[in-house]
Scaffold this motif. Structure first.
Motif, PDB file in Angstrom:
ATOM      1  N   LYS A  84      43.269   2.404  36.492  1.00 52.20           N
ATOM      2  CA  LYS A  84      43.986   1.122  36.457  1.00 52.20           C
ATOM      3  C   LYS A  84      44.979   1.030  37.612  1.00 52.20           C
ATOM      4  O   LYS A  84      45.133  -0.025  38.230  1.00 52.20           O
ATOM      5  N   VAL A  85      45.647   2.146  37.900  1.00 57.20           N
ATOM      6  CA  VAL A  85      46.610   2.170  39.007  1.00 57.20           C
ATOM      7  C   VAL A  85      45.888   1.979  40.340  1.00 57.20           C
ATOM      8  O   VAL A  85      46.294   1.154  41.168  1.00 57.20           O
ATOM      9  N   VAL A  86      44.816   2.723  40.542  1.00 60.63           N
ATOM     10  CA  VAL A  86      44.062   2.607  41.790  1.00 60.63           C
ATOM     11  C   VAL A  86      43.532   1.183  41.958  1.00 60.63           C
ATOM     12  O   VAL A  86      43.657   0.583  43.028  1.00 60.63           O
ATOM     13  N   LYS A  87      42.963   0.630  40.898  1.00 61.74           N
ATOM     14  CA  LYS A  87      42.427  -0.737  40.966  1.00 61.74           C
ATOM     15  C   LYS A  87      43.523  -1.744  41.303  1.00 61.74           C
ATOM     16  O   LYS A  87      43.296  -2.694  42.047  1.00 61.74           O
ATOM     17  N   TYR A  88      44.726  -1.538  40.761  1.00 64.62           N
ATOM     18  CA  TYR A  88      45.835  -2.433  41.072  1.00 64.62           C
ATOM     19  C   TYR A  88      46.114  -2.434  42.580  1.00 64.62           C
ATOM     20  O   TYR A  88      46.237  -3.492  43.195  1.00 64.62           O
TER      21      TYR A  88
END
Length: 137
Positions: free
Chosen positions: A26-30
């Motif tokens: 989720k962090v990477v996608k953000y």
């Protein structure tokens, strides 16, 4: 508003690749969608080397690994580091700290306590993926 940029430690990138619905992913996608991911040749090479370890073979295909490496290479902001910074108790992690400083990153995201125990460096927060998620949602 300034675009948020992140240095993301190899362990977080690999966790994201192995578990596409987890917090690291989720962090990477953000940052892919809303910010910038920062690499140096040294941090990218660490990711490139580690993602190919045989222990990951049952979890991620060779094609997916190639795709991830190409995608990150193409979307990243690239900075040079000197290798002169020596502050982390694990010297292998100094490259992430120096990169965050050189790039004036908004945050350094890591699951490695050698980094997260530092808390910050030169005003740049060093956070776990869960802490980062709290900052961006």
């Amino acid at each position: 508003m300034k675009v948020k940029s992140a240095v993301i430690d190899t362990n977080v990138l690999i966790s994201a690749a192995l578990s596409p619905n987890g917090t690291p992913a989720k962090v990477v996608k953000y940052f892919v969608a809303n910010g910038r991911i920062i690499f140096s040749n040294e941090t990218y090479e660490e990711f490139n080397t580690r993602i190919w370890r045989p222990k990951f073979d049952p979890y991620i295909s060779r094609e997916k690994r190639k795709s991830l490496l190409l995608d990150f290479s193409n979307i990243a902001d690239w900075f040079e580091i000197s290798g002169e910074l020596k502050v982390c108790r694990d010297p292998d992690d100094d490259k992430f700290l120096e990169l965050a400083i050189r790039a004036n990153a908004w945050v350094l995201v890591s699951g490695d306590r050698d980094l997260t125990d530092l808390g910050e460096i030169e005003g740049i927060s060093i956070v776990t993926p869960a802490e980062c998620l709290d900052l961006i949602v």
